[in-house]
Scaffold this active site. Structure first.
Site, PDB file in Angstrom:
ATOM      1  N   HIS A 177     -25.270  -2.777  -3.131  1.00 58.76           N
ATOM      2  CA  HIS A 177     -26.286  -2.652  -4.183  1.00 58.76           C
ATOM      3  C   HIS A 177     -26.984  -3.985  -4.429  1.00 58.76           C
ATOM      4  O   HIS A 177     -26.370  -5.049  -4.350  1.00 58.76           O
ATOM      5  CB  HIS A 177     -25.635  -2.159  -5.475  1.00 58.76           C
ATOM      6  CG  HIS A 177     -25.183  -0.738  -5.396  1.00 58.76           C
ATOM      7  ND1 HIS A 177     -26.017   0.322  -5.654  1.00 58.76           N
ATOM      8  CD2 HIS A 177     -23.985  -0.202  -5.056  1.00 58.76           C
ATOM      9  CE1 HIS A 177     -25.347   1.462  -5.490  1.00 58.76           C
ATOM     10  NE2 HIS A 177     -24.109   1.163  -5.124  1.00 58.76           N
ATOM     11  N   SER A 193     -20.184   5.711  -0.816  1.00 57.27           N
ATOM     12  CA  SER A 193     -21.526   5.742  -0.229  1.00 57.27           C
ATOM     13  C   SER A 193     -21.802   4.584   0.733  1.00 57.27           C
ATOM     14  O   SER A 193     -22.770   4.640   1.489  1.00 57.27           O
ATOM     15  CB  SER A 193     -22.588   5.731  -1.338  1.00 57.27           C
ATOM     16  OG  SER A 193     -22.315   6.726  -2.294  1.00 57.27           O
ATOM     17  N   GLU A 247     -15.357   0.527 -10.087  1.00 65.00           N
ATOM     18  CA  GLU A 247     -16.202   1.619  -9.590  1.00 65.00           C
ATOM     19  C   GLU A 247     -17.467   0.990  -8.984  1.00 65.00           C
ATOM     20  O   GLU A 247     -17.534  -0.215  -8.798  1.00 65.00           O
ATOM     21  CB  GLU A 247     -16.546   2.572 -10.744  1.00 65.00           C
ATOM     22  CG  GLU A 247     -17.218   1.876 -11.910  1.00 65.00           C
ATOM     23  CD  GLU A 247     -17.564   2.809 -13.058  1.00 65.00           C
ATOM     24  OE1 GLU A 247     -17.950   3.954 -12.801  1.00 65.00           O
ATOM     25  OE2 GLU A 247     -17.463   2.392 -14.209  1.00 65.00           O
ATOM     26  N   SER A 248     -18.479   1.796  -8.684  1.00 67.55           N
ATOM     27  CA  SER A 248     -19.728   1.249  -8.156  1.00 67.55           C
ATOM     28  C   SER A 248     -20.258   0.210  -9.136  1.00 67.55           C
ATOM     29  O   SER A 248     -20.207   0.427 -10.345  1.00 67.55           O
ATOM     30  CB  SER A 248     -20.745   2.382  -8.003  1.00 67.55           C
ATOM     31  OG  SER A 248     -21.979   1.860  -7.622  1.00 67.55           O
ATOM     32  N   CYS A 283     -18.527  16.816  17.482  1.00 65.37           N
ATOM     33  CA  CYS A 283     -17.482  17.814  17.766  1.00 65.37           C
ATOM     34  C   CYS A 283     -16.273  17.614  16.878  1.00 65.37           C
ATOM     35  O   CYS A 283     -15.334  18.401  16.908  1.00 65.37           O
ATOM     36  CB  CYS A 283     -17.103  17.847  19.247  1.00 65.37           C
ATOM     37  SG  CYS A 283     -15.723  16.799  19.733  1.00 65.37           S
ATOM     38  N   ILE A 323     -22.802   1.567   0.033  1.00 65.48           N
ATOM     39  CA  ILE A 323     -24.048   0.888  -0.324  1.00 65.48           C
ATOM     40  C   ILE A 323     -23.754  -0.527  -0.815  1.00 65.48           C
ATOM     41  O   ILE A 323     -22.866  -0.740  -1.635  1.00 65.48           O
ATOM     42  CB  ILE A 323     -24.781   1.646  -1.464  1.00 65.48           C
ATOM     43  CG1 ILE A 323     -25.021   3.105  -1.075  1.00 65.48           C
ATOM     44  CG2 ILE A 323     -26.099   0.944  -1.817  1.00 65.48           C
ATOM     45  CD1 ILE A 323     -25.810   3.307   0.191  1.00 65.48           C
ATOM     46  N   VAL A 336       4.827   1.353  -5.445  1.00 67.12           N
ATOM     47  CA  VAL A 336       5.540   0.602  -6.483  1.00 67.12           C
ATOM     48  C   VAL A 336       5.902   1.549  -7.620  1.00 67.12           C
ATOM     49  O   VAL A 336       5.032   2.213  -8.196  1.00 67.12           O
ATOM     50  CB  VAL A 336       4.670  -0.564  -7.004  1.00 67.12           C
ATOM     51  CG1 VAL A 336       5.378  -1.296  -8.143  1.00 67.12           C
ATOM     52  CG2 VAL A 336       4.341  -1.518  -5.868  1.00 67.12           C
ATOM     53  N   GLU A 378       0.864  -1.184   0.000  1.00 62.92           N
ATOM     54  CA  GLU A 378       0.000   0.000   0.000  1.00 62.92           C
ATOM     55  C   GLU A 378       0.894   1.227   0.000  1.00 62.92           C
ATOM     56  O   GLU A 378       1.817   1.313   0.793  1.00 62.92           O
ATOM     57  CB  GLU A 378      -0.909  -0.019   1.231  1.00 62.92           C
ATOM     58  CG  GLU A 378      -1.641   1.271   1.538  1.00 62.92           C
ATOM     59  CD  GLU A 378      -2.484   1.791   0.382  1.00 62.92           C
ATOM     60  OE1 GLU A 378      -3.315   1.022  -0.139  1.00 62.92           O
ATOM     61  OE2 GLU A 378      -2.294   2.965  -0.011  1.00 62.92           O
TER      62      GLU A 378
END
Lengths: 476, 418
Positions: free
Chosen positions: A49, A45, A336-337, A437, A47, A172, A31
């Protein structure tokens, strides 16, 4: 040498890593950021789906529906909160009602169960704050909500508990393939070797492919801006509300989150740089659309706004395949979604079919897929809480007052796999600082805990990795 | 800690301390103060500047010194205190559920509860300020904690949004510690801070105050690198073409205080949308018999001296409730009229007797004006002002005699003199 190296610590890479540890394989995740779940999996989001949106027979459709079915099991094992709150695609015109019928037919073709077109009356019963202009909706009871970074962190943590290795801050910059393996070099001069490389690098997956000699992956980025409302308004809606997709796009959604907030967004803006800035126009668009969907959204209870990025491929579908030109390089690109939903199914397919096509998979009998969370301490019964406090008194000390997060949970986040090293890392693992807060009271306290646990000075504690130190010196 | 107390006070800051002392001195000794921090004193502990106590003690004290006076009084009376103990839940039946390391989670039954939880700062997030989310963005109070309690400087080139008192105090404090404060921006055409703080914290240090200006963008990926500041129109909308850029590494937000009423809500006690605190009678009793509220959890005060004064009213009333039980009330409502943003108490019980001081704020800056309280068309109290500003709380006194003569709701309003 590793059997498999996964590049990218997002939800796809994370679940692949975990899937790999179910077998006798020596595996590592790389990473580039200082923590995992820092790209698309940090801010989307959340979600799950149902699967009515994707074109039949596409990778998106296939993995969406499979992933949706797998979500109970994977979140159950990992102790991640998940709930099928149901999705509603809301129509505002007769034309849109027709589109709902097409969506329903498409969903049924994709294998989505329980789809139903509901009347205005029923919609109003289900959502008391829905706009008076809304005429009806497509109801998908299998739609759900899950926290993307919670799932990613839990998957990687569980993989590490089962022997996987994590290298953060490993960007990388060079990939060389020799006869036996790939040699990957980082921007800091480290090298690492592996027989198989899985490219789950999100926005960077085109670049990673090119580094390995495959120029066939073209990835672009899109930015989405969100507004988050206080849990106090958490019952404003109970389902996930979508606009009916039109030629102009999908619009925004209004949803509860699994943590009980209300989330509005996202916008969809082509990404020019890698930043996640919000803009006045973007946030105004979100507000305008939220007001179209619902009566009087409680914007006075806004606690923060943010933006996330998503990578998409020029092909318009997920790319999940072994490279056509570089053997041993497996792409998971353009996720992607509905990528979050699809991720468990993608992970299974990648490991069993693609990795299994090159390496012999022998079951790891010692694999333990369970991750016992204590980071929902707040939700435990009094008896359960007291048993934990008796064992470890730090759980009796509330540090984040808005979200009622204890010192024990924060210490665990700093110690457990994958360890939190900065303020935002602790925040994503515990929710401390995510309340109304926004860390105003607890941040100095958490910074001290990080400093003490990691054996560094307070001046070295960062918000989100090098260069984001919290303080700039001592007082006179 | 026992299982039952006559009075449980939630919060050991200035309000809780003064309420405890007043309750004790009015005849109830069985009192418990619950405090989530390690020591009593609340936010006063990090307010090391002076100016506290001018009204009450006629001398200028630092925050910790002011707190110490009340902590001494609490200790003299041997009132039980439980620190590092957070209240998780409050019920209408006055059951207080708490958590700490020594005893875990447990519930205490009170005959009377005093809410004294104070307030929190509004955050950057609540304002939807566009831009990035790097390190270097703090609320003024968080920066104050780093500087005054921890001994660290959060930044070196600072822009402050909001001219509330904490922002003004921190402008001076950061300057004294060697930081450069480039600007204080205030979206309103007036400052909500005390006049003395503008003079002593900004003017004396040559720090510019930009009224009718706001931050429209925050820049920087890892650490703040700059902000864009724009002038705003009368509707608080940024005016294109007025952008100014400041290179800075730190942004402090001092954009208002919000009473922390999560427990109040949990107990189902009625809140006022105007104050975001409980609706109370003049004895600071909420709509739930035996539950009282005082200090910044009830209304955000300008001076701690007024917090103490209000807490004494609540503490005394809590003791009376324990000793005498609930009362039969004869209720008159108090409402806001022209140019008044809120008024407190919202209800007056005529049976209680005595005078009542009304506290309120005006909605804007007004010169040469008259503030009146009317009832049934009659003016029952009035005060002329050369200047009235939202940043300074106003009061009107209703005498016992006045109250005896009225039957209708009381309306407080401000009119500019002809």
């Amino acid at each position: 040498m590793f059997d498999v190296i996964v590049i990218g610590g997002g939800v796809v890479g994370g679940l692949i890593l975990r899937e790999l540890t179910k077998y006798h394989l020596n595996v590592c995740l790389l990473e580039k950021a200082s923590d995992v779940s820092m790209g698309a999996s940090k801010a989307n989001s959340g979600i799950v789906h149902a699967g009515f949106d994707a074109t039949p027979n596409s990778n998106k459709a296939k993995f969406n529906v499979l992933g949706n079915e797998m979500m109970e099991k994977v979140t159950g094992e990992l102790g991640v909160k998940f709930r099928r709150n149901g999705s509603l695609v809301v129509a505002f015109s007769a034309e849109e009602i027709e589109t709902l019928k097409e969506l329903k037919a498409r969903g049924e073709q994709n294998g989505v169960s329980g789809l139903e077109i509901i009347s205005q009356e029923r919609l109003r019963e289900m959502e008391k704050n829905i706009s008076d202009e809304a005429l009806g909706a497509l109801y998908a009871p299998t739609g759900g909500i899950v926290c993307p970074y919670e799932l990613t962190i839990a998957a990687i943590g569980n993989a590490m508990d089962n022997g996987a290795k994590l290298e953060t801050e490993f960007e990388v910059v060079k990939i060389v393939k020799n006869e036996e393996c790939f040699v990957l070099s980082s921007s800091k001069g480290k090298t690492i070797e592996g027989k198989i490389v899985i490219n789950a690098a999100g926005l960077q997956s085109g670049k990673i492919a090119a580094l390995a000699g495959d120029s066939g992956i073209e990835i672009k980025g899109r930015k989405g801006e969100y507004i988050l409302l206080d849990r106090e308004s958490g019952d404003f809606v109970s389902h996930t509300l979508f606009f009916t997709p039109t030629k102009l796009g999908k619009g925004i959604l209004v949803t509860q989150t699994e943590d009980g907030n209300i989330l509005l967004g996202p916008t969809a803006e082509e990404l020019e740089n890698a930043g996640t800035d919000t803009s006045a126009q973007g946030l105004a668009f979100v507000i305008e659309k939220a007001r179209k969907m619902c009566k009087n959204p409680p914007l006075f209870n806004t606690i923060t706004s943010f933006a996330g990025v998503r990578a998409y491929s020029s092909k318009g579908d997920f790319i999940i395949e072994e490279s056509k030109t570089v053997k041993g390089l497996i792409h998971c690109a353009g996720i992607e979604s509905p990528g979050l939903t699809a991720a468990p199914a993608i992970a299974k397919f990648v490991v069993e079919t693609l990795v299994g096509g090159s390496l012999r998979l022998i079951k790891n009998e010692n694999f333990n897929g369970a991750r016992t969370p204590d980071y929902f301490f707040k939700n435990l019964s009094t008896e359960e809480k007291n048993a934990i406090i008796a064992r470890d008194p730090s759980y009796g000390k509330i540090v984040c007052r808005c979200e009622q997060i204890t010192e024990g949970e924060i210490l665990r986040a700093i110690r457990a796999n994958p360890p939190a090293r900065d303020i935002d890392g602790v925040k994503r693992r515990t929710r401390s600082g995510m309340g109304r807060c926004q860390g105003g009271f607890c941040q100095p306290y958490i910074a001290e805990l990080i400093a003490k646990e990691r054996g560094v000075s307070l001046e070295q504690v960062t918000k989100c990795g090098d260069g984001s130190e919290l303080i700039m010196g001592v007082t006179k | 800690m026992k299982k039952n107390y006559d009075i449980v006070i939630i919060g050991g800051g200035p309000a809780g301390l003064a309420a405890a002392v007043a309750a004790y001195d009015n005849g109830v000794k069985d009192i418990l103060i619950l405090e989530r921090e390690e020591r009593l004193g609340g936010i006063l502990n990090q307010c090391i500047h002076n100016g506290f106590g001018l009204t009450r003690f006629k001398e200028s004290l630092s925050g910790p010194e002011y707190a110490a006076r009340f902590i001494d009084e609490v200790q003299k009376r041997q009132i039980e205190v439980c620190t590092q103990t957070t209240v998780l839940a409050l019920s209408k039946e006055k059951q207080v559920t708490v958590i700490n390391s020594a005893q875990g989670v447990f519930t205490v039954q009170a005959k009377s509860v005093v809410l004294a939880m104070g307030c929190r700062e509004r955050s950057r997030g609540a304002l939807n300020v566009a831009g990035s989310r790097p390190a270097g963005i703090y609320s003024a109070g968080t920066a104050q904690k780093y500087v005054n309690i921890k001994g660290y400087l959060p930044g070196k080139r600072v822009v402050i949004l909001g001219s509330g008192d904490i922002g003004l105090i921190m402008a001076r404090r950061m300057t004294l510690e060697g930081a450069k404060v480039l600007a204080v921006c205030e979206i309103m055409p007036y400052s909500s801070g005390l006049k003395r703080n503008i003079a002593q914290c900004l003017d004396d240090f040559g720090i510019p105050l930009y009224l009718s200006h706001t931050i429209t963008k925050i820049e920087g990926e890892k650490r703040v690198t700059g902000v864009v500041v724009s002038k705003v129109d009368e509707n608080k909308r940024p005016i294109a073409g007025t952008e100014m850029h400041f290179d800075c590494d730190t942004v402090l937000f001092s954009v208002g205080l919000i009473p922390e009423n999560e427990l109040t809500k949990m107990a189902g006690i009625e809140l006022s949308p105007k104050t975001r605190g409980a609706v109370v009678y003049q004895n600071r009793e909420t709509d739930t018999d035996g539950v009282f509220a005082c200090g910044n959890v009830l209304q955000v005060h300008d001076l701690v001296d007024f917090v103490s004064e209000e807490a004494e009213i609540a503490g005394k009333a809590a003791a009376q409730y324990v000793l005498n039980g609930a009362k039969v009330r004869e209720e008159i409502s108090v409402n806001t009229g022209n140019n008044i943003s809120y008024v407190l108490p919202q209800k007056i019980d005529r049976n209680a007797g005595g005078q009542v001081k009304l506290f309120f704020r005006v909605t804007n800056t007004f010169k040469n004006c008259t503030i009146t309280a009317t009832s049934g068309g009659e003016v029952i109290a009035k005060r002329k002002k050369r200047i009235a500003v939202p940043g300074e709380m106003e009061t009107l006194l209703l005498t016992e005699k006045t109250l005896a003569g009225i039957n209708d709701e009381i309306v407080v309003s401000l009119e500019v003199d002809e």
